[in-house]
Design a protein around this motif. Structure first.
Motif, PDB file in Angstrom:
ATOM      1  N   UNK A 295       0.867  -1.175   0.000  1.00 28.78           N
ATOM      2  CA  UNK A 295       0.000   0.000   0.000  1.00 28.78           C
ATOM      3  C   UNK A 295       0.901   1.222   0.000  1.00 28.78           C
ATOM      4  N   UNK A 296       0.385   2.391  -0.353  1.00 26.39           N
ATOM      5  CA  UNK A 296       1.244   3.586  -0.414  1.00 26.39           C
ATOM      6  C   UNK A 296       2.019   3.818   0.876  1.00 26.39           C
ATOM      7  N   UNK A 297       3.339   3.775   0.775  1.00 29.11           N
ATOM      8  CA  UNK A 297       4.217   4.039   1.903  1.00 29.11           C
ATOM      9  C   UNK A 297       4.447   2.873   2.841  1.00 29.11           C
ATOM     10  N   UNK A 298       3.754   1.759   2.637  1.00 32.66           N
ATOM     11  CA  UNK A 298       3.818   0.645   3.583  1.00 32.66           C
ATOM     12  C   UNK A 298       4.039  -0.681   2.855  1.00 32.66           C
ATOM     13  N   UNK A 299       4.825  -1.543   3.491  1.00 35.23           N
ATOM     14  CA  UNK A 299       5.005  -2.918   3.028  1.00 35.23           C
ATOM     15  C   UNK A 299       4.582  -3.827   4.181  1.00 35.23           C
ATOM     16  N   UNK A 300       3.349  -4.294   4.119  1.00 34.96           N
ATOM     17  CA  UNK A 300       2.782  -5.092   5.204  1.00 34.96           C
ATOM     18  C   UNK A 300       2.991  -6.570   4.873  1.00 34.96           C
ATOM     19  N   UNK A 301       3.499  -7.312   5.836  1.00 30.62           N
ATOM     20  CA  UNK A 301       3.789  -8.733   5.618  1.00 30.62           C
ATOM     21  C   UNK A 301       3.175  -9.568   6.730  1.00 30.62           C
ATOM     22  N   UNK A 302       2.677 -10.739   6.352  1.00 29.75           N
ATOM     23  CA  UNK A 302       2.196 -11.740   7.298  1.00 29.75           C
ATOM     24  C   UNK A 302       3.203 -12.875   7.318  1.00 29.75           C
ATOM     25  N   UNK A 303       3.642 -13.285   8.547  1.00 33.72           N
ATOM     26  CA  UNK A 303       4.660 -14.318   8.701  1.00 33.72           C
ATOM     27  C   UNK A 303       4.039 -15.587   9.251  1.00 33.72           C
ATOM     28  N   UNK A 304       4.729 -16.700   9.028  1.00 31.43           N
ATOM     29  CA  UNK A 304       4.155 -17.997   9.385  1.00 31.43           C
ATOM     30  C   UNK A 304       4.058 -18.237  10.886  1.00 31.43           C
ATOM     31  N   UNK A 305       4.631 -17.347  11.705  1.00 27.49           N
ATOM     32  CA  UNK A 305       4.458 -17.472  13.150  1.00 27.49           C
ATOM     33  C   UNK A 305       3.303 -16.619  13.670  1.00 27.49           C
ATOM     34  N   UNK A 306       2.483 -16.068  12.742  1.00 26.23           N
ATOM     35  CA  UNK A 306       1.316 -15.307  13.140  1.00 26.23           C
ATOM     36  C   UNK A 306       1.595 -13.854  13.440  1.00 26.23           C
TER      37      UNK A 306
ATOM     38  N   UNK B 293      -9.811  -8.224  12.367  1.00 23.18           N
ATOM     39  CA  UNK B 293      -9.237  -7.149  13.174  1.00 23.18           C
ATOM     40  C   UNK B 293      -8.731  -6.054  12.247  1.00 23.18           C
ATOM     41  N   UNK B 294      -8.980  -4.801  12.626  1.00 22.70           N
ATOM     42  CA  UNK B 294      -8.570  -3.660  11.811  1.00 22.70           C
ATOM     43  C   UNK B 294      -7.494  -2.873  12.547  1.00 22.70           C
ATOM     44  N   UNK B 295      -6.439  -2.518  11.817  1.00 19.54           N
ATOM     45  CA  UNK B 295      -5.315  -1.779  12.378  1.00 19.54           C
ATOM     46  C   UNK B 295      -5.073  -0.515  11.561  1.00 19.54           C
ATOM     47  N   UNK B 296      -4.657   0.528  12.252  1.00 19.60           N
ATOM     48  CA  UNK B 296      -4.274   1.759  11.563  1.00 19.60           C
ATOM     49  C   UNK B 296      -2.854   1.590  11.040  1.00 19.60           C
ATOM     50  N   UNK B 297      -2.670   1.816   9.743  1.00 20.84           N
ATOM     51  CA  UNK B 297      -1.378   1.541   9.120  1.00 20.84           C
ATOM     52  C   UNK B 297      -0.267   2.421   9.676  1.00 20.84           C
ATOM     53  N   UNK B 298      -0.569   3.635  10.056  1.00 27.51           N
ATOM     54  CA  UNK B 298       0.468   4.572  10.488  1.00 27.51           C
ATOM     55  C   UNK B 298       1.220   4.084  11.705  1.00 27.51           C
ATOM     56  N   UNK B 299       0.502   3.458  12.663  1.00 26.25           N
ATOM     57  CA  UNK B 299       1.160   3.054  13.902  1.00 26.25           C
ATOM     58  C   UNK B 299       0.764   1.665  14.394  1.00 26.25           C
ATOM     59  N   UNK B 300      -0.043   0.932  13.624  1.00 20.62           N
ATOM     60  CA  UNK B 300      -0.444  -0.408  14.027  1.00 20.62           C
ATOM     61  C   UNK B 300      -1.472  -0.438  15.137  1.00 20.62           C
ATOM     62  N   UNK B 301      -2.109   0.687  15.406  1.00 22.24           N
ATOM     63  CA  UNK B 301      -3.106   0.744  16.486  1.00 22.24           C
ATOM     64  C   UNK B 301      -4.326  -0.100  16.126  1.00 22.24           C
ATOM     65  N   UNK B 302      -4.754  -0.956  17.061  1.00 26.41           N
ATOM     66  CA  UNK B 302      -5.942  -1.784  16.849  1.00 26.41           C
ATOM     67  C   UNK B 302      -7.183  -0.905  16.982  1.00 26.41           C
TER      68      UNK B 302
END
Length: 270
Positions: free
Chosen positions: A112-123, A180-189
């Motif tokens: 996404x713009x400015x962010x590289x979000x990754x999901x890892x196999x350890x959750x 679950x929804x998180x704010x991309x800027x700081x990861x706030x739930x």
């Protein structure tokens, strides 16, 4: 001549020299080398302290390698290379940065713009500065997800990471138990929507329609109406009539479009 052994203390004791022809006489101690010893030891310890500082394990096993940048203004493309996330230049294919975590491998990527979000196999979900890899901004552990991600039902984590708005300011993590929804800027739930009893979300069976994300929620009870087996959410939560609006902006920021959307009945699930 013989020298009588002694124990040096902080009281300033000095040795005695004994001779065969007379009583022992006191010999002044040479303090120069004795005082310099702590200084020498301290200087020798500095490289060891510096090495220990640099060898400290990175939090979450993070390791980021930044290469020479081809064009810092253009957002790099993203891909997984074995056990790492790699950002590379679209025109030349040259890597811009790589990010890996000890003992884990990436399953899914969300650029996404400015962010590289990754999901890892350890959750774990991570967000890296996409342009230059200068920082891993945040880490979030997704409850009850590590064991599910190892099952065939996870289908390679398809659909687990979902943007909730066009600019990628809000991120949804969809697992069978919850969204679950998180704010991309700081990861706030920002909000959590659990699956209904006897039902489970299927991340791979999701589709976007305008501002809404539609996620399948099949239920074990065949009598459950199909309308209850399909959930619609957006960045403010589940879409239901007469929602009470809450903003998702950073503290002190103006919530873009929240007032207009509130007038149309959009607000977070409560």
């Amino acid at each position: 001549m013989s020298v009588v052994p002694f124990e040096a203390t902080g009281s300033g004791a000095v040795p005695f020299e004994a001779t065969g022809s007379g009583p022992a006489r006191q010999v002044p101690a040479r303090r120069g080398p004795r005082l310099a010893l702590p200084v020498v030891l301290g200087l020798l310890a500095l490289p060891l302290i510096t090495a220990a500082h640099h060898s400290r394990p990175a939090p979450y096993g993070d390791h980021v390698t930044v290469y020479a940048r081809v064009d810092a203004d253009a957002a790099p493309a993203l891909r997984t290379t074995g056990r790492a996330v790699e950002a590379y230049d679209k025109a030349t294919g040259r890597p811009r940065w790589t990010y890996h975590r000890e003992g884990a491998r990436p399953l899914a990527l969300l650029p996404v713009p400015g962010h590289a979000v990754a999901l890892w196999n350890d959750g774990l979900v991570t967000d890296t500065a996409r342009a230059d890899g200068s920082a891993v901004r945040w880490h979030r552990a997704i409850p009850d997800s590590a064991s599910w991600l190892r099952t065939p039902a996870a289908r390679g984590a398809a659909g687990v990471l979902q943007p909730l708005d066009p600019r990628g300011r809000m991120l949804a993590v969809v697992t069978p138990q919850r969204i679950a929804a998180y704010r991309s800027a700081d990861g706030d739930l920002r909000w959590v929507l659990p699956a209904e009893p006897g039902c489970a979300f299927e991340p791979a069976r999701s589709v976007r329609h305008r501002e809404a994300l539609l996620v399948a929620q099949p239920c074990a009870d065949a009598a459950t109406p199909w309308t209850s087996q399909l959930i619609a959410v957006d960045d403010l939560g589940r879409i239901v009539p007469r929602r009470t609006p809450l903003g998702n902006e950073l503290p002190g920021g103006a919530p873009d479009g929240v007032r207009a959307r509130a007038e149309n009945g959009f607000a977070p699930h409560r």
